[in-house]
Write a protein that holds these residues in place. Structure first.
Motif, PDB file in Angstrom:
ATOM      1  N   THR A 380       0.824  -1.198   0.000  1.00  4.74           N
ATOM      2  CA  THR A 380       0.000   0.000   0.000  1.00  4.74           C
ATOM      3  C   THR A 380       0.862   1.254   0.000  1.00  4.74           C
ATOM      4  O   THR A 380       2.044   1.210   0.368  1.00  4.74           O
ATOM      5  N   SER A 381       0.280   2.342  -0.417  1.00  8.87           N
ATOM      6  CA  SER A 381       0.902   3.651  -0.225  1.00  8.87           C
ATOM      7  C   SER A 381       0.384   4.194   1.101  1.00  8.87           C
ATOM      8  O   SER A 381       0.199   3.442   2.046  1.00  8.87           O
ATOM      9  N   ASN A 382       0.065   5.462   1.196  1.00 13.72           N
ATOM     10  CA  ASN A 382      -0.240   6.053   2.503  1.00 13.72           C
ATOM     11  C   ASN A 382      -1.657   5.796   3.011  1.00 13.72           C
ATOM     12  O   ASN A 382      -1.977   6.195   4.129  1.00 13.72           O
ATOM     13  N   SER A 404       8.022  12.096   8.853  1.00 15.59           N
ATOM     14  CA  SER A 404       7.017  12.318   9.882  1.00 15.59           C
ATOM     15  C   SER A 404       7.051  11.236  10.950  1.00 15.59           C
ATOM     16  O   SER A 404       6.930  10.040  10.647  1.00 15.59           O
ATOM     17  N   GLU A 405       7.195  11.649  12.203  1.00 18.94           N
ATOM     18  CA  GLU A 405       7.124  10.698  13.314  1.00 18.94           C
ATOM     19  C   GLU A 405       5.727  10.089  13.391  1.00 18.94           C
ATOM     20  O   GLU A 405       5.566   8.911  13.732  1.00 18.94           O
ATOM     21  N   ARG A 406       4.700  10.902  13.068  1.00 19.75           N
ATOM     22  CA  ARG A 406       3.327  10.395  13.084  1.00 19.75           C
ATOM     23  C   ARG A 406       3.177   9.229  12.120  1.00 19.75           C
ATOM     24  O   ARG A 406       2.617   8.182  12.458  1.00 19.75           O
ATOM     25  N   GLU A 407       3.664   9.387  10.898  1.00 27.34           N
ATOM     26  CA  GLU A 407       3.533   8.338   9.895  1.00 27.34           C
ATOM     27  C   GLU A 407       4.224   7.063  10.362  1.00 27.34           C
ATOM     28  O   GLU A 407       3.669   5.961  10.252  1.00 27.34           O
ATOM     29  N   ARG A 411       2.391   3.446  11.179  1.00 23.70           N
ATOM     30  CA  ARG A 411       2.752   2.222  10.466  1.00 23.70           C
ATOM     31  C   ARG A 411       3.195   1.133  11.434  1.00 23.70           C
ATOM     32  O   ARG A 411       2.830  -0.036  11.271  1.00 23.70           O
ATOM     33  N   LEU A 412       3.961   1.502  12.442  1.00 22.36           N
ATOM     34  CA  LEU A 412       4.347   0.533  13.460  1.00 22.36           C
ATOM     35  C   LEU A 412       3.110  -0.016  14.168  1.00 22.36           C
ATOM     36  O   LEU A 412       3.003  -1.212  14.439  1.00 22.36           O
ATOM     37  N   GLY A 413       2.145   0.879  14.433  1.00 26.99           N
ATOM     38  CA  GLY A 413       0.935   0.466  15.143  1.00 26.99           C
ATOM     39  C   GLY A 413       0.120  -0.571  14.410  1.00 26.99           C
ATOM     40  O   GLY A 413      -0.657  -1.316  15.031  1.00 26.99           O
TER      41      GLY A 413
END
Length: 445
Positions: A380-382, A404-407, A411-413
């Motif tokens: 997948t993309s974003n 981005s730390e959020r991204e 993704r880790l989540g």
């Protein structure tokens, strides 16, 4: 006769009084005072603290039958809800993806026993929240968005629909829940919170702070961050323990030559200009200049070419092949920053693909098959970073992304839901050596 009379009018509070009232300004059209609807709770508190009598007809919320949920909160979820209660039922809760933020929201509705509006960023989340509320509470569930415009005592809305309807329904709810509340910092979306009178407000997110500082606006409209828990505090207990491995790859000689040529054009322009690329505003200045300066445009295009080369290098394809081979029995999500790479790798490795171009029925079918085990991997993309109910996986591969730390956290989540076998989750970062991507990867970590 009351000292102050409060009524709701089109997303504002009409304040009739001879007294000074905070947050209220003179309105020459009505010859009264007027305040933003979100100041309702603050004005009520001000009057109550000073013994000022109030004739209050602001809320016209429908009655909510008694609502009780079968959910039992984990200890950290209970602490989060209690922290929100202690802050007068206002504030933002920051918890990792997969930690059960929705459950806390459901229990907040149970605590308040008030008509509630849940605002979400995507249709997928709208449908997910509606299913959960329908299961937990035996009441009709309204929906704004996804082809429906139906308001009930419990209503789920997309941010887009809430933006269009907030001034009309701003008096209908005592509690508003903003899922993925960082979206509320956007210029348009923040008006949703301004136009709603709901005194109780909860924001849910995995990553509250925004690079543009707009989380400060969210704090004013919803409340300060009142609780947070880091993923490492829950890993191994409520979330899966995890490892992050960085794999470095090299550009081929031909890729290296093209990368250095493009990067040279970009850096040469910066050296001859006043732009230092130390912040987002510097990049915006470059984009602005590119509209009238051919050399700035050439530099911008060169930067994009260099980025494409490092993000989509052949070494990353080889690395992905090795990862897929090493994890034949695992459930894998592959993330990239570009749709072109998604489709290229989808075709090469026969991976089901999801991008913003994927239709809703097709995306739902792919994720359902992934959930059932018919597919063991997806690329997948974003679009799966947030706002989509993604089935459990235990391996993630970040082939490319932003700083981005959020991204990165989102993704880790996606792989951190606790595993039945107690196994560890694993995230691979694949980074091209001796390129600007190394700085990007360091920044998001």
């Amino acid at each position: 006769m009351a000292d102050v009379t409060l009524t709701f009018e089109n997303g504002t509070l009409r304040v009739e009084t001879e007294r000074d009232v905070p947050f209220a300004d003179s309105d020459p059209r009505s010859k009264t005072l007027r305040a933003p609807a979100f100041r309702y709770a603050a004005i009520r508190d001000y009057c109550e603290e000073r013994g000022i009598s109030v004739d209050d007809s602001v809320l016209d919320a429908p009655d909510l039958p008694p609502c009780y949920s079968a959910y039992e909160l984990r200890d950290y979820q209970q602490k989060a809800l209690d922290s929100w209660e202690d802050a007068d039922r206002r504030g933002v809760l920051e918890l990792p993806t997969g930690s059960g933020k929705t459950v806390i929201g459901v229990k907040a509705i149970e605590r308040c026993q008030a008509a509630t509006l849940v605002v979400v960023p995507t249709i997928d989340l709208l449908e997910q929240w509606r299913r959960i509320l329908d299961t937990e509470f035996d009441v009709p569930i309204g929906q704004l968005g996804g082809g429906e415009q139906n308001v009930e005592a419990l209503t789920v809305s997309t941010y887009d629909s809430a933006y269009l309807r907030a001034d009309d329904i701003g008096d209908r709810f005592g509690l508003v829940l903003f899922d993925e509340v960082h979206h509320l910092g956007g210029e348009g979306y923040r008006e949703i919170a301004r136009l709603l009178a709901a005194p109780a407000r909860m924001g849910l997110t995995a990553t509250f702070e925004r690079p543009d500082g707009a989380h400060e606006v969210v704090s004013e409209l919803v409340g300060e961050k009142v609780f947070d828990v880091h993923v490492d505090e829950l890993a191994g207990t409520h979330l899966a323990p995890y490892d992050v491995k960085r794999l470095t790859v090299e550009l081929t000689p031909e890729e290296r030559e093209r990368y250095e040529d493009a990067q040279g054009v970009f850096t040469d322009y910066l050296a001859s200009s006043s732009i230092r690329m130390r912040s987002g505003s510097d990049y915006q200045e470059l984009v602005k200049r590119s509209g009238s300066d051919p050399k700035a445009r050439e530099a911008l295009l060169a930067k994009q070419r260099a980025r494409d080369i490092m993000m989509n290098s052949e070494g990353k394809v080889t690395a992905l092949a090795d990862i897929l081979d090493a994890h034949r029995d695992d459930r894998i999500i592959v993330f990239t920053a570009h749709n072109d790479l998604v489709y290229r790798l989808s075709e090469r490795f026969l991976l089901p693909a999801i991008t913003h171009r994927t239709s809703t029925p097709e995306r739902r079918d792919v994720l359902d098959r992934f959930r059932r085990g018919e597919y063991s991997r997806v690329i997948t993309s974003n679009v799966l970073d947030e706002g989509v109910d993604v089935p459990d996986a235990n391996v993630a591969v970040v082939l490319s992304g932003s700083g981005s730390e959020r991204e990165f956290t989102q993704r880790l989540g996606r792989i951190l839901r606790a595993k039945e076998d107690g196994g560890r989750a694993l995230l691979y970062e694949v980074v091209t050596e001796e390129t600007a991507e190394v700085r990007v990867a360091n920044r998001r970590r």
